[in-house]
Design a protein around this motif. Structure first.
Motif, PDB file in Angstrom:
ATOM      1  N   ARG A  42       0.868  -1.171   0.000  1.00 44.59           N
ATOM      2  CA  ARG A  42       0.000   0.000   0.000  1.00 44.59           C
ATOM      3  C   ARG A  42       0.902   1.217   0.000  1.00 44.59           C
ATOM      4  N   THR A  43       0.786   2.049  -1.030  1.00 43.27           N
ATOM      5  CA  THR A  43       1.632   3.234  -1.104  1.00 43.27           C
ATOM      6  C   THR A  43       0.766   4.459  -1.355  1.00 43.27           C
ATOM      7  N   GLY A  44       1.308   5.631  -0.969  1.00 39.31           N
ATOM      8  CA  GLY A  44       0.651   6.901  -1.263  1.00 39.31           C
ATOM      9  C   GLY A  44      -0.381   7.299  -0.236  1.00 39.31           C
ATOM     10  N   THR A  45      -0.811   8.553  -0.318  1.00 32.41           N
ATOM     11  CA  THR A  45      -1.852   9.065   0.580  1.00 32.41           C
ATOM     12  C   THR A  45      -3.024   9.639  -0.220  1.00 32.41           C
ATOM     13  N   THR A  46      -2.733  10.581  -1.138  1.00 35.62           N
ATOM     14  CA  THR A  46      -3.834  11.111  -1.957  1.00 35.62           C
ATOM     15  C   THR A  46      -4.062  10.200  -3.151  1.00 35.62           C
ATOM     16  N   LEU A  47      -2.966   9.685  -3.697  1.00 33.96           N
ATOM     17  CA  LEU A  47      -3.086   8.691  -4.759  1.00 33.96           C
ATOM     18  C   LEU A  47      -2.578   7.380  -4.155  1.00 33.96           C
ATOM     19  N   ILE A  48      -3.537   6.483  -3.879  1.00 31.64           N
ATOM     20  CA  ILE A  48      -3.187   5.255  -3.169  1.00 31.64           C
ATOM     21  C   ILE A  48      -3.092   4.093  -4.163  1.00 31.64           C
ATOM     22  N   GLU A  49      -2.019   3.336  -4.053  1.00 28.60           N
ATOM     23  CA  GLU A  49      -1.914   2.120  -4.875  1.00 28.60           C
ATOM     24  C   GLU A  49      -1.888   0.915  -3.950  1.00 28.60           C
ATOM     25  N   LEU A  50      -2.739  -0.050  -4.273  1.00 22.77           N
ATOM     26  CA  LEU A  50      -2.827  -1.265  -3.466  1.00 22.77           C
ATOM     27  C   LEU A  50      -2.498  -2.478  -4.337  1.00 22.77           C
ATOM     28  N   VAL A  51      -1.778  -3.423  -3.746  1.00 18.22           N
ATOM     29  CA  VAL A  51      -1.558  -4.709  -4.427  1.00 18.22           C
ATOM     30  C   VAL A  51      -1.995  -5.805  -3.456  1.00 18.22           C
ATOM     31  N   VAL A  52      -2.870  -6.674  -3.921  1.00 16.78           N
ATOM     32  CA  VAL A  52      -3.392  -7.770  -3.096  1.00 16.78           C
ATOM     33  C   VAL A  52      -3.055  -9.087  -3.796  1.00 16.78           C
ATOM     34  N   GLU A  53      -2.408  -9.971  -3.049  1.00 19.47           N
ATOM     35  CA  GLU A  53      -2.068 -11.287  -3.605  1.00 19.47           C
ATOM     36  C   GLU A  53      -3.268 -12.222  -3.435  1.00 19.47           C
ATOM     37  N   TYR A  54      -3.581 -12.951  -4.497  1.00 23.67           N
ATOM     38  CA  TYR A  54      -4.770 -13.818  -4.501  1.00 23.67           C
ATOM     39  C   TYR A  54      -4.431 -15.266  -4.813  1.00 23.67           C
ATOM     40  N   ASP A  55      -5.042 -16.162  -4.081  1.00 25.29           N
ATOM     41  CA  ASP A  55      -5.108 -17.570  -4.466  1.00 25.29           C
ATOM     42  C   ASP A  55      -6.584 -17.897  -4.607  1.00 25.29           C
ATOM     43  N   ALA A  56      -6.960 -18.415  -5.770  1.00 30.04           N
ATOM     44  CA  ALA A  56      -8.358 -18.798  -5.997  1.00 30.04           C
ATOM     45  C   ALA A  56      -8.414 -20.312  -6.179  1.00 30.04           C
ATOM     46  N   TYR A  57      -9.265 -20.968  -5.422  1.00 32.33           N
ATOM     47  CA  TYR A  57      -9.472 -22.419  -5.523  1.00 32.33           C
ATOM     48  C   TYR A  57     -10.865 -22.617  -6.117  1.00 32.33           C
ATOM     49  N   ILE A  58     -10.879 -22.984  -7.401  1.00 30.31           N
ATOM     50  CA  ILE A  58     -12.133 -23.002  -8.154  1.00 30.31           C
ATOM     51  C   ILE A  58     -12.536 -24.447  -8.449  1.00 30.31           C
ATOM     52  N   PHE A  59     -13.679 -24.846  -7.938  1.00 29.13           N
ATOM     53  CA  PHE A  59     -14.219 -26.171  -8.234  1.00 29.13           C
ATOM     54  C   PHE A  59     -15.235 -26.011  -9.355  1.00 29.13           C
TER      55      PHE A  59
END
Ligand SMILES: *[C@@H]1O[C@H](CO)[C@@H](O)[C@H](O)[C@H]1NC(C)=O
Ligand SMILES: *[C@@H]1O[C@H](CO)[C@@H](O)[C@H](O)[C@H]1NC(C)=O
Length: 180
Positions: free
Chosen positions: A161-178
Protein backbone atom coordinates in the motif's frame (compact mmCIF):
# COMPACT_ATOMS: atom_id res chain seq x y z
CA UNK A 1 -49.79 -73.04 -14.51
CA UNK A 2 -47.98 -71.48 -17.44
CA UNK A 3 -51.26 -70.52 -19.01
CA UNK A 4 -52.70 -68.98 -15.81
CA UNK A 5 -53.98 -65.46 -16.44
CA UNK A 6 -52.01 -64.30 -13.36
CA UNK A 7 -48.79 -65.54 -14.85
CA UNK A 8 -49.58 -63.81 -18.15
CA UNK A 9 -50.31 -60.59 -16.30
CA UNK A 10 -47.11 -60.93 -14.30
CA UNK A 11 -45.04 -61.47 -17.44
CA UNK A 12 -46.80 -58.57 -19.14
CA UNK A 13 -46.21 -56.38 -16.10
CA UNK A 14 -42.48 -57.25 -15.97
CA UNK A 15 -42.21 -56.65 -19.69
CA UNK A 16 -43.82 -53.20 -19.40
CA UNK A 17 -41.65 -52.30 -16.44
CA UNK A 18 -38.52 -53.45 -18.18
CA UNK A 19 -39.23 -51.46 -21.30
CA UNK A 20 -41.02 -48.38 -19.97
CA UNK A 21 -39.07 -47.58 -16.79
CA UNK A 22 -35.71 -46.78 -18.37
CA UNK A 23 -37.37 -44.61 -21.02
CA UNK A 24 -39.16 -42.49 -18.39
CA UNK A 25 -36.15 -41.94 -16.11
CA UNK A 26 -33.35 -40.03 -17.81
CA UNK A 27 -30.32 -40.68 -15.68
CA UNK A 28 -27.03 -39.01 -16.61
CA UNK A 29 -23.75 -39.65 -14.94
CA UNK A 30 -22.55 -36.44 -13.24
CA UNK A 31 -19.53 -34.94 -14.99
CA UNK A 32 -16.33 -35.15 -13.02
CA UNK A 33 -15.51 -32.07 -10.96
CA UNK A 34 -12.14 -30.38 -11.37
CA UNK A 35 -10.24 -28.00 -9.16
CA UNK A 36 -8.26 -25.15 -10.67
CA UNK A 37 -5.90 -23.18 -8.47
CA UNK A 38 -5.02 -19.70 -9.73
CA UNK A 39 -2.42 -17.39 -8.23
CA UNK A 40 -2.39 -13.75 -9.32
CA UNK A 41 -2.24 -10.15 -8.09
CA UNK A 42 -4.96 -7.53 -7.82
CA UNK A 43 -3.80 -3.95 -8.52
CA UNK A 44 -5.88 -0.95 -7.53
CA UNK A 45 -5.23 2.77 -8.06
CA UNK A 46 -7.34 5.10 -5.96
CA UNK A 47 -7.13 8.76 -6.98
CA UNK A 48 -5.43 10.64 -9.79
CA UNK A 49 -6.16 10.53 -13.52
CA UNK A 50 -5.78 6.76 -13.80
CA UNK A 51 -7.94 5.80 -10.87
CA UNK A 52 -9.46 2.31 -11.10
CA UNK A 53 -11.82 2.75 -8.14
CA UNK A 54 -14.25 5.56 -7.35
CA UNK A 55 -16.33 6.28 -4.29
CA UNK A 56 -19.89 6.70 -5.54
CA UNK A 57 -21.61 7.19 -2.19
CA UNK A 58 -20.23 9.18 0.75
CA UNK A 59 -22.22 8.54 3.92
CA UNK A 60 -24.23 11.52 5.14
CA UNK A 61 -23.60 13.26 8.45
CA UNK A 62 -20.78 12.68 10.88
CA UNK A 63 -18.13 10.47 9.42
CA UNK A 64 -16.85 9.10 12.70
CA UNK A 65 -17.68 5.48 11.88
CA UNK A 66 -14.82 4.81 9.47
CA UNK A 67 -16.90 5.79 6.46
CA UNK A 68 -19.66 3.35 7.38
CA UNK A 69 -22.08 3.28 4.45
CA UNK A 70 -19.65 4.37 1.76
CA UNK A 71 -19.97 2.59 -1.57
CA UNK A 72 -17.21 2.19 -4.11
CA UNK A 73 -17.09 0.77 -7.61
CA UNK A 74 -13.90 -0.53 -9.14
CA UNK A 75 -12.54 -1.81 -12.40
CA UNK A 76 -9.22 -2.99 -11.07
CA UNK A 77 -6.46 -4.96 -12.72
CA UNK A 78 -5.52 -8.59 -12.30
CA UNK A 79 -1.86 -9.17 -13.11
CA UNK A 80 0.46 -12.15 -13.12
CA UNK A 81 2.85 -10.56 -10.66
CA UNK A 82 3.09 -7.89 -7.94
CA UNK A 83 4.86 -5.45 -10.26
CA UNK A 84 2.53 -2.89 -11.94
CA UNK A 85 4.19 -3.66 -15.29
CA UNK A 86 3.58 -7.41 -15.08
CA UNK A 87 1.21 -9.03 -17.57
CA UNK A 88 -2.46 -8.05 -17.34
CA UNK A 89 -4.61 -11.20 -17.23
CA UNK A 90 -8.00 -9.75 -16.35
CA UNK A 91 -10.16 -7.18 -14.61
CA UNK A 92 -11.75 -7.17 -11.18
CA UNK A 93 -15.06 -5.39 -11.63
CA UNK A 94 -16.55 -4.80 -8.25
CA UNK A 95 -18.87 -3.19 -5.79
CA UNK A 96 -17.68 -2.65 -2.20
CA UNK A 97 -19.71 -1.30 0.73
CA UNK A 98 -18.18 -0.34 4.06
CA UNK A 99 -20.62 -2.30 6.21
CA UNK A 100 -19.09 -2.39 9.68
CA UNK A 101 -19.73 0.10 12.51
CA UNK A 102 -16.65 -1.02 14.41
CA UNK A 103 -13.74 -0.96 11.99
CA UNK A 104 -13.63 -0.99 8.20
CA UNK A 105 -14.96 -4.25 6.76
CA UNK A 106 -16.28 -4.34 3.24
CA UNK A 107 -19.15 -6.30 1.86
CA UNK A 108 -17.72 -7.01 -1.57
CA UNK A 109 -19.07 -8.43 -4.81
CA UNK A 110 -16.57 -9.06 -7.61
CA UNK A 111 -16.50 -10.39 -11.10
CA UNK A 112 -13.01 -11.51 -12.03
CA UNK A 113 -13.05 -11.42 -15.82
CA UNK A 114 -10.07 -13.15 -17.40
CA UNK A 115 -8.95 -11.43 -20.60
CA UNK A 116 -5.67 -13.18 -21.43
CA UNK A 117 -3.93 -16.49 -21.02
CA UNK A 118 -5.37 -19.91 -20.43
CA UNK A 119 -8.66 -18.67 -18.95
CA UNK A 120 -9.32 -15.84 -21.42
CA UNK A 121 -13.07 -15.33 -21.81
CA UNK A 122 -14.05 -17.03 -18.55
CA UNK A 123 -15.01 -15.39 -15.28
CA UNK A 124 -15.64 -16.12 -11.62
CA UNK A 125 -18.02 -14.34 -9.25
CA UNK A 126 -16.83 -13.71 -5.71
CA UNK A 127 -18.79 -12.54 -2.71
CA UNK A 128 -17.76 -11.89 0.87
CA UNK A 129 -16.24 -9.84 3.62
CA UNK A 130 -12.98 -7.99 3.19
CA UNK A 131 -10.82 -6.55 5.96
CA UNK A 132 -7.69 -5.19 4.37
CA UNK A 133 -5.54 -5.67 7.47
CA UNK A 134 -6.26 -9.41 7.64
CA UNK A 135 -5.92 -12.47 5.45
CA UNK A 136 -9.23 -12.49 3.62
CA UNK A 137 -11.35 -15.46 2.61
CA UNK A 138 -14.27 -15.02 0.26
CA UNK A 139 -16.63 -17.41 -1.46
CA UNK A 140 -16.66 -18.11 -5.19
CA UNK A 141 -20.36 -18.36 -5.93
CA UNK A 142 -20.43 -18.86 -9.69
CA UNK A 143 -18.68 -18.43 -12.97
CA UNK A 144 -18.89 -18.44 -16.74
CA UNK A 145 -17.13 -20.15 -19.64
CA UNK A 146 -14.69 -22.77 -18.35
CA UNK A 147 -15.82 -21.84 -14.85
CA UNK A 148 -19.54 -22.33 -15.42
CA UNK A 149 -21.20 -23.64 -12.22
CA UNK A 150 -18.08 -22.75 -10.23
CA UNK A 151 -17.88 -22.67 -6.49
CA UNK A 152 -14.91 -22.40 -4.19
CA UNK A 153 -13.01 -19.76 -2.30
CA UNK A 154 -10.31 -17.14 -2.52
CA UNK A 155 -7.59 -16.39 -0.01
CA UNK A 156 -6.04 -12.96 -0.34
CA UNK A 157 -3.86 -10.51 1.52
CA UNK A 158 -2.70 -6.95 1.02
CA UNK A 159 1.01 -6.99 0.22
CA UNK A 160 1.58 -3.35 -0.73
CA UNK A 161 0.00 0.00 0.00
CA UNK A 162 1.63 3.23 -1.10
CA UNK A 163 0.65 6.90 -1.26
CA UNK A 164 -1.85 9.07 0.58
CA UNK A 165 -3.83 11.11 -1.96
CA UNK A 166 -3.09 8.69 -4.76
CA UNK A 167 -3.19 5.25 -3.17
CA UNK A 168 -1.91 2.12 -4.87
CA UNK A 169 -2.83 -1.27 -3.47
CA UNK A 170 -1.56 -4.71 -4.43
CA UNK A 171 -3.39 -7.77 -3.10
CA UNK A 172 -2.07 -11.29 -3.61
CA UNK A 173 -4.77 -13.82 -4.50
CA UNK A 174 -5.11 -17.57 -4.47
CA UNK A 175 -8.36 -18.80 -6.00
CA UNK A 176 -9.47 -22.42 -5.52
CA UNK A 177 -12.13 -23.00 -8.15
CA UNK A 178 -14.22 -26.17 -8.23
CA UNK A 179 -15.91 -26.59 -11.62
CA UNK A 180 -16.70 -29.15 -14.32
C1 LIG B 1 -1.80 7.69 -16.32
O1 LIG B 1 -1.70 6.85 -17.45
C2 LIG B 1 -1.03 7.42 -18.55
C3 LIG B 1 -1.18 6.45 -19.72
O2 LIG B 1 -0.73 5.16 -19.36
C4 LIG B 1 0.42 7.71 -18.15
O3 LIG B 1 1.09 8.29 -19.23
C5 LIG B 1 0.44 8.63 -16.93
O4 LIG B 1 1.77 8.80 -16.49
C6 LIG B 1 -0.41 8.07 -15.81
N1 LIG B 1 -0.51 9.04 -14.76
C7 LIG B 1 -0.24 8.76 -13.47
C8 LIG B 1 -0.40 9.86 -12.50
O5 LIG B 1 0.11 7.63 -13.09
C1 LIG C 1 -18.88 13.57 15.29
O1 LIG C 1 -18.37 12.45 15.98
C2 LIG C 1 -17.36 12.77 16.91
C3 LIG C 1 -16.79 11.48 17.49
O2 LIG C 1 -17.79 10.66 17.98
C4 LIG C 1 -17.92 13.72 17.99
O3 LIG C 1 -16.93 14.09 18.88
C5 LIG C 1 -18.51 14.95 17.31
O4 LIG C 1 -19.14 15.77 18.26
C6 LIG C 1 -19.50 14.57 16.19
N1 LIG C 1 -19.90 15.75 15.46
C7 LIG C 1 -21.18 16.01 15.12
C8 LIG C 1 -21.41 17.25 14.33
O5 LIG C 1 -22.10 15.27 15.42
Amino acid sequence: MASSPYFVLLVLHLFLFATVAPASGHVYAAPKEKMTHLHFYFHEIYGGPNTTTITVVNPPGNNSFNNFGSIGVGDNMLREGPDPSSRLIGRAQELAVQASLESPAYLSAFNFVFTAGEHDGSSISIFGRAVLTETMERGIIGGTGKFRMARGYTISRLIKRTGTTLIELVVEYDAYIFHY
